[in-house]
Design a protein around this motif. Structure first.
Motif, short mmCIF file in Angstrom:
data_model
loop_
_atom_site.label_atom_id
_atom_site.label_comp_id
_atom_site.label_asym_id
_atom_site.label_seq_id
_atom_site.Cartn_x
_atom_site.Cartn_y
_atom_site.Cartn_z
N ALA A 169 0.88 -1.11 0.07
CA ALA A 169 -0.10 0.22 0.07
C ALA A 169 0.75 1.27 -0.09
CB ALA A 169 -0.96 0.09 1.07
N HIS A 170 2.02 1.14 0.60
CA HIS A 170 2.91 2.34 0.69
C HIS A 170 3.65 2.62 -0.57
CE1 HIS A 170 5.72 5.17 2.02
NE2 HIS A 170 6.70 4.35 1.61
N VAL B 162 -10.42 -18.04 9.00
CA VAL B 162 -11.24 -17.54 7.93
C VAL B 162 -10.35 -15.78 7.85
CG1 VAL B 162 -13.30 -16.32 7.02
CG2 VAL B 162 -13.40 -18.70 7.82
N ILE B 163 -10.11 -15.33 8.96
CA ILE B 163 -9.55 -14.09 8.88
C ILE B 163 -8.28 -14.01 8.09
CG2 ILE B 163 -8.85 -11.98 10.16
CD1 ILE B 163 -11.28 -12.37 11.87
N SER B 164 -7.25 -15.00 8.86
CA SER B 164 -6.11 -15.08 8.33
C SER B 164 -6.07 -15.51 6.78
CB SER B 164 -5.29 -16.32 9.12
OG SER B 164 -5.74 -17.37 8.88
N LEU B 165 -6.93 -16.36 6.21
CA LEU B 165 -6.90 -16.85 4.98
C LEU B 165 -7.38 -15.48 4.01
CD1 LEU B 165 -8.21 -20.30 5.05
CD2 LEU B 165 -5.75 -19.50 4.74
N THR B 166 -8.36 -14.39 4.47
CA THR B 166 -8.66 -13.32 3.86
C THR B 166 -7.67 -12.61 3.46
OG1 THR B 166 -10.81 -13.94 4.70
CG2 THR B 166 -10.52 -11.54 3.93
N LEU B 167 -6.98 -12.21 4.81
CA LEU B 167 -5.73 -11.31 4.73
C LEU B 167 -4.71 -12.01 3.85
CD1 LEU B 167 -5.71 -10.23 8.40
CD2 LEU B 167 -6.28 -8.98 6.38
N LEU B 168 -4.45 -13.13 3.85
CA LEU B 168 -3.48 -13.70 2.93
C LEU B 168 -3.85 -13.61 1.47
CD1 LEU B 168 -1.00 -15.60 2.45
CD2 LEU B 168 -2.24 -17.50 2.43
N SER B 169 -5.06 -13.70 1.09
CA SER B 169 -5.66 -13.32 -0.25
C SER B 169 -5.50 -11.79 -0.75
CB SER B 169 -6.98 -13.89 -0.37
OG SER B 169 -7.92 -13.03 0.18
N GLY B 170 -5.45 -11.12 0.42
CA GLY B 170 -5.42 -9.56 0.07
C GLY B 170 -4.09 -9.33 -0.11
N ILE C 238 -6.98 0.53 -7.95
CA ILE C 238 -6.33 -0.77 -7.52
C ILE C 238 -6.78 -1.39 -5.98
CG2 ILE C 238 -3.81 -1.32 -6.78
CD1 ILE C 238 -2.99 0.89 -8.91
N HIS C 239 -6.88 -0.61 -5.11
CA HIS C 239 -7.25 -0.92 -3.80
C HIS C 239 -8.60 -1.56 -3.63
CE1 HIS C 239 -3.89 0.53 -1.36
NE2 HIS C 239 -4.05 1.83 -1.93
N LEU C 240 -9.57 -0.89 -4.67
CA LEU C 240 -10.81 -1.56 -4.73
C LEU C 240 -10.72 -3.04 -5.36
CD1 LEU C 240 -13.33 1.42 -5.82
CD2 LEU C 240 -13.20 0.01 -3.91
N LYS C 241 -9.71 -3.19 -6.19
CA LYS C 241 -9.78 -4.63 -6.82
C LYS C 241 -9.07 -5.42 -5.46
CE LYS C 241 -8.44 -3.24 -11.41
NZ LYS C 241 -7.46 -3.04 -12.52
#
Length: 107
Positions: free
Chosen positions: A38-39, A86-94, A51-54
């Motif tokens: 992000a930086h 679930v949260i960790s896999l979501t952050l990993l996908s992000g 880009i962030h919305l994607k």
């Protein structure tokens, strides 16, 4: 699959601690990668919003799908650990999506 995970978590305290440690490690590493890219993407403007919305779309679809699967198969014995997974896999996908979008748009 959820039943096998529940059996594995319940069989030993070291299995439970290993699971929690791995999921928290995924969370920390994913957040570091996401903040780094992000930086690298830059300050907010019209181009970076897209880009962030994607990236957010990938995360939303991941959490929606994983929660739908979890709510159907989980019996509730280790529900907090399943939510953490679930949260960790979501952050990993992000994090993966942010690396992909950065490489696609800036290289």
């Amino acid at each position: 699959m959820i039943d096998m995970l529940n059996n594995w978590l319940g069989s030993s305290i070291s299995n439970f601690n290993t699971f929690v440690g791995i999921t928290m490690g995924i969370v920390v590493l994913s957040l570091i990668v996401m903040f780094y890219f992000a930086h690298k993407i830059g300050k907010p403007d019209e181009r970076t919003y897209i880009i962030h919305l994607k990236i957010y779309r990938v995360m939303f679809v991941t959490i929606f799908f994983l929660l739908a699967v979890l709510m159907n198969w989980s019996d509730g014995s280790y529900f907090r650990q399943h939510i953490t997974l679930v949260i960790s896999l979501t952050l990993l996908s992000g994090a993966i999506a942010s690396v992909y979008q950065y490489n696609k748009d800036f290289n």
